[in-house]
Design an enzyme around this catalytic site. Structure first.
Site, PDB file in Angstrom:
ATOM      1  N   LYS A   1     -42.571  47.598 -69.150  1.00 44.43           N
ATOM      2  CA  LYS A   1     -41.535  46.619 -69.177  1.00 44.43           C
ATOM      3  C   LYS A   1     -40.053  47.148 -68.563  1.00 44.43           C
ATOM      4  CE  LYS A   1     -45.959  44.034 -70.436  1.00 44.43           C
ATOM      5  NZ  LYS A   1     -45.803  42.838 -71.962  1.00 44.43           N
TER       6      LYS A   1
ATOM      7  N   GLN B   1     -45.131  40.913 -77.885  1.00 50.94           N
ATOM      8  CA  GLN B   1     -45.814  42.092 -77.596  1.00 50.94           C
ATOM      9  C   GLN B   1     -47.789  42.019 -77.937  1.00 50.94           C
ATOM     10  OE1 GLN B   1     -46.412  43.809 -74.297  1.00 50.94           O
ATOM     11  NE2 GLN B   1     -48.808  44.798 -74.351  1.00 50.94           N
TER      12      GLN B   1
ATOM     13  N   ASP C   1     -44.681  35.042 -70.974  1.00 48.27           N
ATOM     14  CA  ASP C   1     -46.353  35.376 -71.068  1.00 48.27           C
ATOM     15  C   ASP C   1     -46.999  33.384 -70.302  1.00 48.27           C
ATOM     16  OD1 ASP C   1     -46.855  37.422 -70.605  1.00 48.27           O
ATOM     17  OD2 ASP C   1     -47.566  37.612 -72.984  1.00 48.27           O
TER      18      ASP C   1
END
Ligand code: NDP
Length: 297
Positions: free
Chosen positions: A59, A103, A126
């Site tokens: 990422k 995460q 997200d």
């Protein structure tokens, strides 16, 4: 063509699609920078889960490649939840931070929902914050979860309009199955959701023009369940002795499908590209600019 005369499917090249998406995002980032705005993504990693380490590294690399700022915060596995919440609070208030991604999975002593819902919904790239979930479900402007957004882009690219198509989503997780169904519904597909308690899965599959498999079981969906000409999107990533495989028996399904994603090289690369797309969208919105074209549902 009859149901007994197999055909060969078009391969949906998610890797190439994601690369061209990143190029478009890079161009938009350059234009934003010319206006004095540098989009940025902050990733927070708690603990040392090896798979998460790999995701966070790629990422970061791809964020930098499109010209965005990439920030990382690494906290030890035994970090108290209050400390993580305090960090999120600081990032929420920092105007240089456009996107925040915590995460997952988090260590077991943490309450995942409480942590996610502490993120400013406008920076929740997200799309897991409860407000974004609600906005997506009610057709309002939301941040949309990256994997289903990527699947939607691939489907639209293959089919154009999804209106009136019979779409079967196998799996009802909050990160893939449920938001996928919402996006398909928003595009006026007729959506069926299947899960582990579904009794007639094969029959449902045989009627589906679109199959999205997000189950987490290697080669679970059999080739002869696929309607001739259907578009098959395989979200599954399963590590087996034969390497990475999807939730669909690719060789079998490719004989019946009109188009199908491979694993690897299908949905996987789209997820990070859509994370960058969401970061760009969040940056545009934070600066009162219109949503970047083609990156939102
Ligand atoms: P979850 O484990 O959260 O959900 C799996 C779903 O599959 C559940 O809803 C479950 O039903 C359903 N299921 C399990 N067994 C069956 C069965 N026999 N018949 C029908 N449905 C069944 O997984 P995720 O949604 O998080 O992920 C799914 C897959 O996608 C995984 O392989 C994961 O690695 C991959 N993935 C890939 C991403 C990418 O970037 N390409 C991103 C995210 C995930 P029930 O609810 O009843 O238990």
């Amino acid at each position: 063509m009859t149901a007994t005369s197999p055909m060969t499917a078009t391969l949906i090249d998610g890797k190439a699609f994601a690369a061209s998406l990143r190029t478009r995002i890079g161009t938009a980032v350059t234009a934003m920078k010319a206006q004095g705005i540098t989009p940025s993504l902050t990733v927070v990693l708690v603990g040392e889960d090896p798979a998460s380490e790999v995701y966070v590294r790629s990422k970061g690399r791809m964020t930098r490649e499109v010209g965005m700022n990439s920030f990382e915060h690494r906290l030890p596995a035994d970090t108290p939840q209050a400390d993580l919440l305090a960090l999120i609070d600081r990032l929420n208030g920092d105007p240089a931070v456009n996107g925040i991604l915590v995460q997952l999975p988090l260590p077991s002593h943490m309450d995942e929902a409480a942590v996610i819902n502490a993120i400013d919904p406008a920076k929740d790239v997200d799309g897991f914050h409860i407000l974004n979930v609600g906005r997506l479900a009610t057709g309002q402007k939301a941040m949309v979860p990256c994997t289903p957004l990527g699947c939607l882009m691939l489907l639209r690219d293959q089919l154009g309009s999804l209106a009136g198509k019979n779409a079967l989503v196998i799996g009802r997780s909050n990160i893939v199955g449920k938001p996928m169904a919402q996006l398909l519904l928003r595009d006026s597909a007729t959506v069926t959701m299947a899960h582990s308690r579904t009794s007639n899965l094969q029959d449902l599959c045989r009627q589906a023009d679109i199959v999205v498999a997000a189950v987490g079981r290697p080669h679970f969906v059999q080739g002869d369940w696929i309607k001739l000409g259907a578009v098959v999107i395989d979200v599954g990533i399963n590590r087996t002795d034969d390497g990475l495989v999807g939730d669909v028996d690719f060789d079998g399904a490719a004989k019946f499908a009109g188009a199908i994603t491979p694993v690897p090289g299908g949905v996987g690369p789209m997820t990070i590209a859509c994370l960058l797309a969401n970061t760009l969208t969040a940056t545009a919105r934070a600066n009162g600019l219109p949503d970047p074209e083609g990156l939102t549902p």
